[in-house]
Scaffold this motif. Structure first.
Motif, mmCIF file in Angstrom:
data_model
loop_
_atom_site.group_PDB
_atom_site.id
_atom_site.type_symbol
_atom_site.label_atom_id
_atom_site.label_comp_id
_atom_site.label_asym_id
_atom_site.label_seq_id
_atom_site.Cartn_x
_atom_site.Cartn_y
_atom_site.Cartn_z
ATOM 1 N N GLY A 19 -5.313 -3.599 1.300
ATOM 2 C CA GLY A 19 -5.379 -2.140 1.162
ATOM 3 C C GLY A 19 -4.195 -1.450 1.819
ATOM 4 N N ARG A 20 -3.805 -1.935 3.012
ATOM 5 C CA ARG A 20 -2.646 -1.352 3.697
ATOM 6 C C ARG A 20 -1.365 -1.629 2.937
ATOM 7 N N LEU A 21 -1.247 -2.824 2.356
ATOM 8 C CA LEU A 21 -0.076 -3.165 1.545
ATOM 9 C C LEU A 21 0.009 -2.254 0.325
ATOM 10 N N GLN A 22 -1.106 -2.092 -0.368
ATOM 11 C CA GLN A 22 -1.133 -1.202 -1.531
ATOM 12 C C GLN A 22 -0.749 0.221 -1.144
ATOM 13 N N GLN A 23 -1.337 0.708 -0.080
ATOM 14 C CA GLN A 23 -1.078 2.084 0.347
ATOM 15 C C GLN A 23 0.390 2.280 0.691
ATOM 16 N N ALA A 24 0.961 1.360 1.458
ATOM 17 C CA ALA A 24 2.371 1.482 1.854
ATOM 18 C C ALA A 24 3.288 1.434 0.635
ATOM 19 N N ALA A 25 3.037 0.504 -0.281
ATOM 20 C CA ALA A 25 3.888 0.390 -1.478
ATOM 21 C C ALA A 25 3.780 1.640 -2.338
ATOM 22 N N ASP A 27 2.789 4.691 -1.348
ATOM 23 C CA ASP A 27 3.353 5.821 -0.605
ATOM 24 C C ASP A 27 4.872 5.847 -0.710
ATOM 25 N N ASN A 28 5.497 4.679 -0.775
ATOM 26 C CA ASN A 28 6.958 4.571 -0.877
ATOM 27 C C ASN A 28 7.440 4.515 -2.326
ATOM 28 N N GLN A 29 6.541 4.781 -3.243
ATOM 29 C CA GLN A 29 6.846 4.743 -4.673
ATOM 30 C C GLN A 29 7.484 3.415 -5.074
ATOM 31 N N VAL A 49 4.535 -4.549 -7.354
ATOM 32 C CA VAL A 49 5.448 -3.922 -6.400
ATOM 33 C C VAL A 49 6.872 -4.186 -6.868
ATOM 34 N N TRP A 50 7.822 -3.383 -6.376
ATOM 35 C CA TRP A 50 9.199 -3.601 -6.794
ATOM 36 C C TRP A 50 10.168 -3.228 -5.688
ATOM 37 N N ASP A 51 11.355 -3.811 -5.826
ATOM 38 C CA ASP A 51 12.481 -3.456 -4.983
ATOM 39 C C ASP A 51 13.605 -2.994 -5.897
ATOM 40 N N ARG A 52 14.847 -3.055 -5.457
ATOM 41 C CA ARG A 52 15.955 -2.556 -6.279
ATOM 42 C C ARG A 52 16.258 -3.438 -7.481
ATOM 43 N N ARG A 53 15.816 -4.710 -7.456
ATOM 44 C CA ARG A 53 16.174 -5.642 -8.526
ATOM 45 C C ARG A 53 15.014 -6.113 -9.384
#
Length: 138
Positions: A19-25, A27-29, A49-53
């Motif tokens: 849940g914390r992982l989902q919320q953080a990801a 929240d950070n779009q 989830v995603w990063d720049r690549r």
């Protein structure tokens, strides 16, 4: 959580951690939950989830009574389409489950092997790792 029970597996993480992982990801779009429904009833979902690549297929599940609807495949396809919209590569994150790998390949996934290398400084640590099945002598 039904998927783990259906495979006689324990959930490898706590609900709180996930849940914390989902919320953080989110929240950070950098994360999204995609839910598949049948007659407006949720029957499958996945978290990406995603990063720049890359966009990563992090977790999913479906209700076992609705597997014939292929809702999880539709959810996965939506995640792949979202990665294309964002200009990102899609990473299935792999699997060791023999029944899942052909499903990933049906989307065009290409198997990419990777290796983990560990160095154990002491003989005792090496013996402990071997006993736990983490190390194989080659």
């Amino acid at each position: 959580m039904q998927d783990f029970a259906g495979q006689d597996m324990g959930v490898p993480y706590s609900r709180d951690l996930f849940g914390r992982l989902q919320q953080a990801a989110c929240d950070n779009q950098q994360g999204v939950n995609v839910i598949g429904t049948v007659d407006d009833v949720p029957v499958a979902g996945a978290f990406f989830v995603w990063d720049r690549r890359k966009m990563y297929y992090l977790a999913s599940g479906s209700h076992r009574d609705n597997r014939e609807t292929h809702a999880l495949s539709a959810v996965l396809w939506e995640g792949i389409k979202l990665s294309v919209e964002k200009g990102l590569a899609f990473d299935f994150e792999g699997t060791m489950l023999e029944n899942v790998e052909p499903h990933f390949r049906s989307f065009g996934a290409v198997q990419t092997p990777f290796f983990s290398v560990w160095r154990y400084g002491s003989r005792v640590a090496r013996m402990a790792a071997t006993a736990r099945g983490l190390l194989r002598e080659v």
